[in-house]
Scaffold this active site. Sequence first.
Site, mmCIF file in Angstrom:
data_model
loop_
_atom_site.group_PDB
_atom_site.id
_atom_site.type_symbol
_atom_site.label_atom_id
_atom_site.label_comp_id
_atom_site.label_asym_id
_atom_site.label_seq_id
_atom_site.Cartn_x
_atom_site.Cartn_y
_atom_site.Cartn_z
ATOM 1 N N CYS A 236 27.971 16.547 -56.673
ATOM 2 C CA CYS A 236 28.105 16.668 -58.139
ATOM 3 C C CYS A 236 26.840 17.333 -58.676
ATOM 4 O O CYS A 236 26.127 16.793 -59.519
ATOM 5 C CB CYS A 236 28.349 15.322 -58.800
ATOM 6 S SG CYS A 236 29.722 14.387 -58.078
ATOM 7 N N ALA A 238 25.964 20.458 -60.214
ATOM 8 C CA ALA A 238 25.720 21.281 -61.397
ATOM 9 C C ALA A 238 25.209 20.422 -62.562
ATOM 10 O O ALA A 238 25.599 19.259 -62.678
ATOM 11 C CB ALA A 238 27.007 21.998 -61.796
ATOM 12 N N LYS A 242 18.460 19.176 -59.682
ATOM 13 C CA LYS A 242 18.129 18.414 -58.470
ATOM 14 C C LYS A 242 18.233 19.291 -57.227
ATOM 15 O O LYS A 242 17.448 19.134 -56.286
ATOM 16 C CB LYS A 242 19.038 17.183 -58.384
ATOM 17 C CG LYS A 242 18.848 16.237 -59.567
ATOM 18 C CD LYS A 242 19.874 15.128 -59.587
ATOM 19 C CE LYS A 242 19.712 14.258 -60.828
ATOM 20 N NZ LYS A 242 20.027 14.984 -62.078
ATOM 21 N N ASP A 299 24.463 12.216 -57.974
ATOM 22 C CA ASP A 299 24.308 11.979 -59.411
ATOM 23 C C ASP A 299 25.717 11.975 -59.973
ATOM 24 O O ASP A 299 26.260 13.009 -60.357
ATOM 25 C CB ASP A 299 23.448 13.070 -60.037
ATOM 26 C CG ASP A 299 23.098 12.780 -61.487
ATOM 27 O OD1 ASP A 299 23.570 11.757 -62.016
ATOM 28 O OD2 ASP A 299 22.363 13.577 -62.097
ATOM 29 N N CYS A 352 23.404 8.637 -65.299
ATOM 30 C CA CYS A 352 22.636 8.689 -66.547
ATOM 31 C C CYS A 352 23.334 7.820 -67.587
ATOM 32 O O CYS A 352 23.703 8.271 -68.669
ATOM 33 C CB CYS A 352 22.457 10.125 -67.034
ATOM 34 S SG CYS A 352 23.983 11.076 -67.193
#
Length: 419
Positions: A236, A238, A242, A299, A352
């Site tokens: 994941c 985009a 990172k 992420d 997040c």
Amino acid sequence: MGSKGTAMAEGVAARAAAVAILDGVLGEGRMLSDFAGGDLSPADRARALRLAETVLRHLEPADRLLDRHLRKAPPLTARNVLRLAVIECAEGAPAHGVVNAAVEIVRKGKRTAHLAGLVNAVLRALPETGLLDGASPQKMPRWLRQPLVHAWGRDVVSQIEAVQATEPPLDLTLREGFPAPEGELLPTGSLRLRGAGQISALPGYAEGGWWIQDAAAALPAVLLDARPGERVLDLCAAPGGKTLQLAAAGARVVSLDISGPRMARLEANLSRTGLTAELVVADALTWEPDGAFDAILLDAPCSATGTIRRHPDLPFVKDGSEVTGLVDLQARLIDRALGWLKPGGRLVFATCSLLSDEGEDQLSATLDRHPDLTVERIDLPGVEPNWWTTSNGLRLRPDYWADRGGMDGFFLARLRKPA
């Protein structure tokens, strides 16, 4: 039209666009990122977005002020014109120009022209100074606020809301040996800028010496601690901050994401920085790698509730109904990623999100399914001891570094597969 008239027209254009953006967010549930800009100049587009963001950060205090002068609620567009005018005046813009622009915007609308007198009267009745002085910060929606109060208490949640009400600074992740702008070096190593201006004109941009990445968003890759030569998957990936970190560390990076357009942004950043990674556009739930990985950074898709300080539209376009599905998706992605790890390999899971469902509880559920995993806590520069949870997860909150402008909310955990 003279130069003064041209300036007025341009000022009205940006303000009218800001009102249209607010109509889209508050009336249609559209994200700020959906705004294309139309025929606006880049400067007017940037101004319109900034104005709309500022209104969304202070919507509740602005409405409390306006409601004292309104007998009944006006239509959404007229209310958004009033909200924008309040915010501009609170920021110190000349009241005369703000009121004239507001009246002109309303007068030009077929559905709002009859409200020009109302808008003029309400705005001229407002105090000339101190419009929002002492106003309490805007509260998060109940579906989000309630679990956070339960987890951390009202004082912490109020502090988070105070940070979310301020325009966030810009953070950069730096590469050693490259030029960089002047700014505040944060304890974790990110560089924080205020009033950065045109990004592409900053020192080090053309050389690929840095990229934009919130200080909290930079920590998952730091926690993974990729080594030169390791085969690493950024799952994941985009828009790619990172991936750039992992590639800069010397890892052989495979970057996977389901979105082609978002991966195009990553490709552009790789080109600018001169870094390399293998880019794969695919669905992680069906994709199969051609070999195992030393380390994986996941992420995962989440509610993004930790990014409200940078995305003030989120509380107005989300209602929490998507969280259950996201938690299930995160669990499936974790399980697939663990299956792609070499024995002894490590996985960093990150979201997040401020919600424990997508963080602390997700980690607990993962350990229930995979009791042979170890959750590793390692020393990270600038990370305070109290940011770690009792389960060795890393909980980041917007109120951390509040005096510096805060940070995004994240939850991170580093999982080690048995050797």
